[in-house]
Enzyme design. Structure first.
Site, PDB file in Angstrom:
ATOM      1  N   ASP A 434      10.433   8.511   6.225  1.00 29.06           N
ATOM      2  CA  ASP A 434       9.924   7.877   5.313  1.00 29.06           C
ATOM      3  C   ASP A 434      11.140   7.613   4.369  1.00 29.06           C
ATOM      4  O   ASP A 434      12.311   8.074   4.576  1.00 29.06           O
ATOM      5  CB  ASP A 434       9.021   9.115   4.576  1.00 29.06           C
ATOM      6  CG  ASP A 434       8.261   8.397   3.227  1.00 29.06           C
ATOM      7  OD1 ASP A 434       8.077   7.271   3.232  1.00 29.06           O
ATOM      8  OD2 ASP A 434       8.476   9.294   2.202  1.00 29.06           O
ATOM      9  N   LYS A 435      10.956   6.907   3.566  1.00 28.16           N
ATOM     10  CA  LYS A 435      12.095   6.300   2.590  1.00 28.16           C
ATOM     11  C   LYS A 435      12.037   6.943   1.236  1.00 28.16           C
ATOM     12  O   LYS A 435      12.786   8.138   0.948  1.00 28.16           O
ATOM     13  CB  LYS A 435      12.223   4.929   2.486  1.00 28.16           C
ATOM     14  CG  LYS A 435      13.173   4.665   1.622  1.00 28.16           C
ATOM     15  CD  LYS A 435      13.180   2.950   1.144  1.00 28.16           C
ATOM     16  CE  LYS A 435      12.355   2.767  -0.032  1.00 28.16           C
ATOM     17  NZ  LYS A 435      13.039   3.189  -1.344  1.00 28.16           N
ATOM     18  N   THR A 436      10.695   6.763   0.407  1.00 29.53           N
ATOM     19  CA  THR A 436      10.796   7.311  -1.029  1.00 29.53           C
ATOM     20  C   THR A 436      10.546   8.848  -0.670  1.00 29.53           C
ATOM     21  O   THR A 436       9.472   9.353  -0.233  1.00 29.53           O
ATOM     22  CB  THR A 436       9.582   6.493  -1.702  1.00 29.53           C
ATOM     23  OG1 THR A 436       9.746   5.285  -1.586  1.00 29.53           O
ATOM     24  CG2 THR A 436       9.610   7.215  -2.932  1.00 29.53           C
ATOM     25  N   PHE A 596      -4.763   2.233 -11.239  1.00 29.71           N
ATOM     26  CA  PHE A 596      -3.897   1.460  -9.986  1.00 29.71           C
ATOM     27  C   PHE A 596      -4.463   2.229  -8.732  1.00 29.71           C
ATOM     28  O   PHE A 596      -4.899   3.459  -8.697  1.00 29.71           O
ATOM     29  CB  PHE A 596      -2.657   1.954 -10.318  1.00 29.71           C
ATOM     30  CG  PHE A 596      -1.806   1.687  -8.772  1.00 29.71           C
ATOM     31  CD1 PHE A 596      -1.035   0.528  -8.960  1.00 29.71           C
ATOM     32  CD2 PHE A 596      -1.602   2.826  -7.924  1.00 29.71           C
ATOM     33  CE1 PHE A 596      -0.274   0.329  -7.694  1.00 29.71           C
ATOM     34  CE2 PHE A 596      -0.697   2.258  -6.838  1.00 29.71           C
ATOM     35  CZ  PHE A 596      -0.099   0.841  -6.640  1.00 29.71           C
ATOM     36  N   ARG A 653      12.820  -1.047  -7.356  1.00 33.86           N
ATOM     37  CA  ARG A 653      11.410  -1.274  -7.216  1.00 33.86           C
ATOM     38  C   ARG A 653      10.901  -1.936  -8.441  1.00 33.86           C
ATOM     39  O   ARG A 653      11.201  -1.596  -9.592  1.00 33.86           O
ATOM     40  CB  ARG A 653      10.683   0.138  -7.130  1.00 33.86           C
ATOM     41  CG  ARG A 653      10.990   1.078  -6.009  1.00 33.86           C
ATOM     42  CD  ARG A 653      10.667   2.388  -6.361  1.00 33.86           C
ATOM     43  NE  ARG A 653       9.280   2.810  -6.341  1.00 33.86           N
ATOM     44  CZ  ARG A 653       8.596   3.379  -5.272  1.00 33.86           C
ATOM     45  NH1 ARG A 653       9.010   3.758  -4.164  1.00 33.86           N
ATOM     46  NH2 ARG A 653       7.315   3.527  -5.514  1.00 33.86           N
ATOM     47  N   ARG A 843       6.153  -1.938   4.253  1.00 38.22           N
ATOM     48  CA  ARG A 843       4.537  -1.929   3.617  1.00 38.22           C
ATOM     49  C   ARG A 843       3.780  -1.544   4.777  1.00 38.22           C
ATOM     50  O   ARG A 843       2.590  -1.911   4.945  1.00 38.22           O
ATOM     51  CB  ARG A 843       4.207  -3.510   3.717  1.00 38.22           C
ATOM     52  CG  ARG A 843       5.175  -4.320   2.550  1.00 38.22           C
ATOM     53  CD  ARG A 843       4.609  -3.938   1.348  1.00 38.22           C
ATOM     54  NE  ARG A 843       5.223  -4.827   0.165  1.00 38.22           N
ATOM     55  CZ  ARG A 843       5.183  -4.694  -0.950  1.00 38.22           C
ATOM     56  NH1 ARG A 843       4.958  -3.458  -1.517  1.00 38.22           N
ATOM     57  NH2 ARG A 843       5.447  -5.755  -1.832  1.00 38.22           N
ATOM     58  N   LYS A 849       2.155   4.594  10.238  1.00 36.04           N
ATOM     59  CA  LYS A 849       3.505   5.367  10.394  1.00 36.04           C
ATOM     60  C   LYS A 849       3.000   6.532  11.419  1.00 36.04           C
ATOM     61  O   LYS A 849       3.835   6.767  12.505  1.00 36.04           O
ATOM     62  CB  LYS A 849       3.616   6.361   9.109  1.00 36.04           C
ATOM     63  CG  LYS A 849       4.308   5.505   8.126  1.00 36.04           C
ATOM     64  CD  LYS A 849       4.461   6.575   7.058  1.00 36.04           C
ATOM     65  CE  LYS A 849       5.105   5.907   5.644  1.00 36.04           C
ATOM     66  NZ  LYS A 849       5.269   6.875   4.642  1.00 36.04           N
ATOM     67  N   ASP A 869       7.961  13.404   2.984  1.00 35.08           N
ATOM     68  CA  ASP A 869       7.825  14.334   1.593  1.00 35.08           C
ATOM     69  C   ASP A 869       6.464  14.195   1.327  1.00 35.08           C
ATOM     70  O   ASP A 869       6.192  15.136   0.344  1.00 35.08           O
ATOM     71  CB  ASP A 869       8.811  14.137   0.611  1.00 35.08           C
ATOM     72  CG  ASP A 869       8.677  12.673  -0.072  1.00 35.08           C
ATOM     73  OD1 ASP A 869       8.709  12.841  -1.227  1.00 35.08           O
ATOM     74  OD2 ASP A 869       8.331  11.848   0.671  1.00 35.08           O
TER      75      ASP A 869
END
EC number: 7.6.2.1
Length: 1206
Positions: A434-436, A596, A653, A843, A849, A869
């Site tokens: 993962d990135k974030t 959101f 971002r 995206r 994933k 995470d």
């Protein structure tokens, strides 16, 4: 009475009924609740009457929760079943049962006792692990909560005593003991704030709200005395995000949704207390319904070890079969060869029931087969499984206590949640990350913004620095900005913005001051953050739903628009008045929050300002916001797009901010439709809400864009560089925009300048035209064809440049990935991806994933490691061979689903290159050695039996046979598995190519396994024939007695104990005092045992009675034979290792030579060896430097020079 509020309680006056999207009101039940009472919706809860006959007839589950694998009653049978599921243990059980029959070549006790010991150790280990789970259960079940006693009083009770229908009172910062129906809270309109970290991993607070019908009537503890209500709702299920039910109260029915349900293991936050009715208890609660066992994972080495065991079974049965045939023939021909009398008279065939009787030779052969199967069981190492389990647990202890993987800032060490996969850590071929929050900190800082077409913010991001290096030193920033780098770092958490044009109130001097004011107001108002004011200092802090939102509110505060209070009907903030130049307080009435979510990709609020204007304030992703702009609201669109692209290039971002004024009549119509949609409980409820909000969020006027930086974690580029040098492939799977992901890739050296990028997306004009036309089938077909075509072109590009050693990077977006993962195309996608040096999937959804991880795992057949995470990474972690959870700021969901938890991505370097390599090397050597020593021992048993014409006569005393694997050879091999180091951790870092030993499985290849087995065969032949020949004519006492079975067996056994332990000495690379104790102690233990056992009565010690002190020890030939056997048995291995080390060294042996010859501190030599691990397709900054050397033309000269030196 504790908890009573009889004197009247303070009720917080905060009416937020209209703020949140799922408001609770009365609604008609014409169609909404048709499903209640039907299949799946049959639960009936009698509130405040848990002990009524109607409630007890329902027989719902209690609130006692058990997570243990065993109960006291089931522990013995269930754990025995688990142990004997292993084929080796089952085999020893069968041979143990057969040892009770006359067929046994040894005593039953000596066969069953070692098996019992091994099984007992395994059961004790299982029991200790389960006791840990039991203690957690006891702690949870014994927590206390206030429960209504029926008389208007609340008393403390343990969680396990709760029943469906109980009324409970939960205080601030307490966990909910069951799934509760929210009745009222300390806030007037019955809202409360809930933290769901234990459920979904998210640290942001959720807002729940009770029904108006209950909150208006239930104010005090005493109000519950007369409460009578019935809840009819859905049956227990695992869906955390839906709940359907009705509340029958005072002859009225009220609809219930997930907004009234407080889930077990959530925590009450920022709310003094709540009252709730227990709806689901224990294993019926949603969190327990979701708690599935993680997928069972076994390492590749363990699976291969099973194959070796099966092979050894085949060998044992084959030897038994051949021996039985020979024995049958020998028995049948015994009398014929001797002219009518028995040649083997000493076997007394005339007295035998079956064995040795020439008349029953076929039956004797069959019985001999079973006897031989028992006798040759020593080829199978009985203590192998339990020894490996012990070693893996101890290896995990070292991982957990490694101070170099301890993160002091959060007080989190590494934590191996399972020890089954230790050696897999040394075999990882592909990392899917993962990135974030994994590569980055997930700690957002407001750093830049674009307002009215002007870019603000003078800071430089890490990605920009990386880009500056790529482009020769020129950072990518706006032409009109002077670059100012704040060396001191951010002063305020979440805020790293520097620009004198808008700070300290200077924004009022700007040409577009009015737009700037609207922009900053939107930041201060459009959110769901909760302010908390420190009474001592007056400082305002915020509880926000996400790090991004917290950064926006903090930024607004620092730029002069301080949100400080959320009242019963609005938001209060302070700002600088344009007219007077003074700070003023403003209050906006907050009417609605349009929340959101990942589908909407935007969040809006509807407010009424002090002038009575209705305003819709909105912020969201650029791809959804630009298309919602009005024709007259696009004044700054072109410049804003340019700035957004620049920000994405800088790894930031971005969000677009826009607003519009709302007509009163339009709002009335919207409010009516919105409330109806929210109050429905039909299947299309969510789509109705989305449709209504979509209509409102149109014709917006653009204000600008925000840019927040999610910084790379410390050490990420260095870690990736080292992992890449180790030959590990790294894929990044992220939900970010393609531009952001690409530039993060550059910043952490996953991408480099000369790499050719193969970008697969659906941004073609043809598909965009179809999207505007809305032809779904045509869009899908065109998209599929486009993705396939792009994959074919990418593969052709790689194939066409195969001779040039160019590096390629594959970047694919989520829409394209959907088609690439279809069954007919996924192999094509995998072939393309594995041919690239880097792969970035942008995206991508959580499901994608997991699917990509599964594809890589099954398609390549290599070991995969998933690292993430957040809750959205759980599928990926469970699909991967090894799941690594980062214990970051997104909760513990990923950690709870992982196999190993670490605090920072950079610790992956040590976990894999050091612990992974060590564990792999140790376990591989340990298993090979196990089979070596057992083949050595077993072959001597076989040779002796063959020497005695396959008479099923064991070479050794019963207890000698049984204790070999348990006492005389087990501890050194365990010490090898725990302490050995083929190279030190320093050299693991210095020469990362060493890691390829595990990736290529060189240390546990069939070649090495067969080699060790062959070594065991050679050793056994040397021991048997030297011992037999040396003692054939020896006299062992003055009376002229020759060596019998007990003397030959004792001598051979002594030689075996010495040789297998000295073989361990030759195999060990790193000696500690522990190794010395267990190796020499095992040899000493043999002599002590021989003396003690031989001193016991002959009825117990049988043929070992005084064999050592009176026979073996006084004879010089015994000691000389032992010495000669040790030399001759170990010479073949010593010669082989010397030749291999000198002429055919493996990776670790090369490094041992480098260390031995003193080259390890020679920088040029080390760099030369390092070059061997760098390929044109290797990523990382070291490879980038090497590529630069290649481009400059110095590479070939340097390489030639290095290899001449080597």
């Amino acid at each position: 009475m504790p908890g009573g509020r009889q004197g009247g309680r303070r009720r917080s006056r905060l009416r937020l009924s209209n703020i949140y999207a799922f408001k609770c009101r009365k609604s008609s039940f014409q169609e909404d609740h048709s499903q209640i009472g039907g299949p799946g919706f049959s639960r009936v809860v009698y509130c405040n009457e848990p002990n009524s006959p109607a409630s007890e007839r329902r027989n719902y589950a209690g609130n006692y929760v058990r997570s243990t694998k065993y109960t006291p009653a089931s522990f013995v049978p269930k754990s025995l079943f688990e142990q004997f599921r292993r084929v080796a243990n089952f085999y020893f059980l069968v041979t143990g049962i057969l040892s009770l029959t006359p067929l046994s070549p040894y005593g039953a006790v000596s066969a069953l006792l070692p098996l019992g010991f091994v099984i007992l150790v395994s059961m004790v280990k299982e029991g200790i692990e389960d006791w840990g789970r039991k203690r957690q259960d006891i702690e949870v079940n014994n927590r206390r909560v206030k429960v209504h006693d029926g008389n208007g009083n609340f008393r403390q009770e343990e969680w396990r005593e709760l029943k469906v229908g109980d009324i409970v009172r939960v205080e601030k910062d307490e966990f909910f003991p069951a799934d509760l129906l929210l009745l009222s809270s300390s806030y007037e309109d019955s809202i409360c704030y809930v933290e769901t970290m234990n459920l979904d991993g998210e640290t942001n607070l959720k807002v729940k709200q009770g029904l108006e019908a209950t909150s208006s009537a239930l104010h005090e503890d005493s109000d519950f005395k007369e409460l009578k209500a019935v809840v009819r709702c859905e049956d227990p299920n695992a869906d955390l995000y839906t709940f359907v039910g009705t509340l029958h109260l005072e002859e009225q029915r009220h609809p219930l949704s997930i907004q009234q349900l407080l889930l077990r293991d959530s925590k009450l936050r920022n709310t003094e207390y709540v009252y709730g009715a227990v709806v689901f208890t224990g294993h019926d609660t949603k969190v327990i319904q979701n708690s599935t066992d993680p997928p069972s994972k076994r390492s590749r080495i363990e699976r291969k070890m099973d194959k070796i065991i099966y092979m050894m079974f085949f060998v044992v049965f084959l030897m038994s079969f051949i021996g039985s045939i020979v024995f049958g023939i020998e028995t049948k021909e015994d009398r014929a060869r001797a002219g009518g009398r028995t040649e083997r008279w000493y076997l007394k065939p005339d007295d035998a029931d079956i064995f040795f009787d020439p008349e029953k030779a076929p039956l004797a052969a069959i019985f001999h087969f079973f006897t031989a199967v028992m006798l040759y069981s020593y080829f199978i190492p009985i203590s192998l499984y339990v020894s490996i389990e012990i070693v893996k647990v101890l290896q995990s202890v070292f991982i957990n206590n490694d101070i170099l993987m301890y993160y002091e800032e959060t007080d989190k060490p590494a934590h191996a949640r399972t020890s089954n996969l230790n050696e897999e850590l040394g075999m990882v071929d592909t990392i899917l990350s993962d990135k974030t929050g994994t590569l980055t900190c997930n700690s957002m800082e407001f750093i830049k913004c674009s307002v009215a077409g002007t870019a603000y913010g003078r800071g430089i991001t890490e990605v920009e620095r990386s880009m500056a290096m790529r482009s020769g030193g020129a950072a990518l920033v706006g032409d009109d900005l002077d670059v100012v780098v704040d060396k001191s770092g951010p002063k305020i958490k979440g805020f790293n913005f520097q620009d004198e044009r808008v700070m300290k109130g200077n924004w009022v001097k700007q040409r577009e001051a009015a737009v700037l004011q609207k922009f900053f107001r939107l930041l201060a108002v459009c959110h769901t953050a909760i302010p908390e004011t420190d009474e001592a200092s007056g400082a305002v802090s915020y509880e926000a739903e996400s790090p991004d939102e917290a950064a926006f509110v903090v930024a607004a505060r620092e730029l002069g628009f301080e949100f400080f209070s959320r009242t019963q009907n609005g938001i209060s903030f302070r700002e600088l008045d344009l007219a007077t130049g003074q700070k003023v307080e403003r209050v906006y009435r907050l009417l609605n929050v349009l929340e959101f979510n990942s589908a909407r990709k935007r969040m809006s609020v509807i407010v009424r300002d002090e002038d009575g204007k209705l305003l819709l304030l909105s912020k969201g992703a650029d791809n959804v916001m630009f298309e919602r702009l009005a024709k007259n609201g696009r004044k700054f669109e072109e410049k804003t797009r340019e700035h957004v692209n620049e920000y994405a290039d800088a790894g930031l971002r971005t969000l677009i901010l826009a607003y519009r004024e709302v007509d009163e009549n339009e709002y009335i119509e919207f409010s009516k439709n919105f409330n109806e949609a929210k109050n429905s409980v039909t299947a299309d409820r969510e789509s109705l809400i989305d449709e209504i909000t979509d209509q409102m969020e149109r014709d917006l006027i653009l204000l600008g864009a925000t840019a927040v930086e999610d910084k790379l974690q410390n050490g990420v580029p260095e870690c990736i560089d080292k992992l890449a040098q180790a030959g590990i492939k790294i894929w990044v799977l992220t939900g970010d925009k393609m531009e952001t992901a690409i530039n993060i890739g550059f910043a952490c050296s996953l991408l480099r300048q000369e790499m050719k990028q193969i970008i697969i997306n659906l941004e073609t004009p043809h598909i965009k035209a179809l999207e505007k036309a809305g032809e779904k089938d045509a869009i899908e077909q065109a998209s599929r064809e486009s993705v396939v075509k792009q994959m074919e072109e990418g593969k052709a590009l790689i194939t066409g440049s195969s001779g040039s050693h160019e590096a390629f990077a594959l970047i694919i977006d989520g829409k394209s990935l959907t088609y690439a993962l279809e069954d007919e195309f996924k192999k094509q996608f995998l072939d393309l991806a594995t041919a690239c040096a880097s792969v970035i999937c942008c995206r991508s959804s959580p499901k994608q994933k997991a699917l990509v991880t599964r594809l890589v795992k099954t398609g390549t057949g290599k070991t995969t490691l998933g690292i993430g995470d957040g809750a959205n990474d759980v599928g990926m972690l469970q699909e991967a061979d090894i799941g690594i959870g980062i214990s970051g700021v997104e909760g513990m969901q990923a950690v709870m689903s992982s196999d190993i938890a670490i605090a920072q991505f950079r610790y992956l370097e040590r976990l894999l290159l050091v612990h992974g390599h060590w564990c792999y090397s140790r376990i591989s050597s340990m298993i090979c050695y196990f089979f070596y020593k057992n083949i050595t021992f077993g072959v001597t048993v076989f040779l002796y039996e063959a020497y005695t014409s396959f008479s099923a006569q064991p070479a050794y005393n019963d207890w000698f046979l049984s204790l070999f694997n348990v006492f005389f050879s087990s501890l050194p091999v365990i010490a090898l598995g725990v302490f050995d180091q083929d190279v030190s951790s320093r050299f693991c870092y210095k020469f990362p190519l060493l890691y390829q030993e595990g990736v290529q499985n060189l240390l546990f290849s069939w070649k090495r396994i067969i080699g060790w087995m062959f070594n065991g065969l050679i050793t056994a032949l040397a021991i048997f024939f030297i011992c037999k020949e040396s003692q054939e004519h020896q006299l062992y006492n003055p009376n002229g007695k020759t060596a019998g079975r007990e003397i030959l067996g004792g001598t051979m056994y002594t030689c075996i104990v010495w040789v297998v332990n000295l073989q361990m000495v030759l195999a060990i690379s790193y000696f500690t005092w522990v190794q010395h104790i267990v190796i020499w102690g095992s040899i000493a233990l043999w002599y002590i045992f021989l003396m003690v056992y031989g001193a016991m009565g002959p009825s117990f010690s049988t043929d070992a009675y005084k064999v050592f002190l009176e026979t073996l020890a006084p004879a010089p030939s015994y000691w000389l034979t032992t010495l000669f056997v040790m030399i001759f048995a170990l010479i073949p291995y010593f010669v082989f290792k010397a030749i291999q080390m000198r002429f055919f060294p493996g990776y670790h042996q090369m490094i041992q030579w480098i260390r031995y010859e003193g080259h390890s501190n020679d920088p040029e030599f080390v760099e030369m060896v390092r070059q061997r691990s760098i390929r044109p397709t290797t990523v990382g900054f070291t490879a980038r430097r090497a590529a630069s050397v290649r481009r400059s033309g110095r590479f070939h000269d340097q390489l030639k020079k290095n290899f001449i030196a080597f």
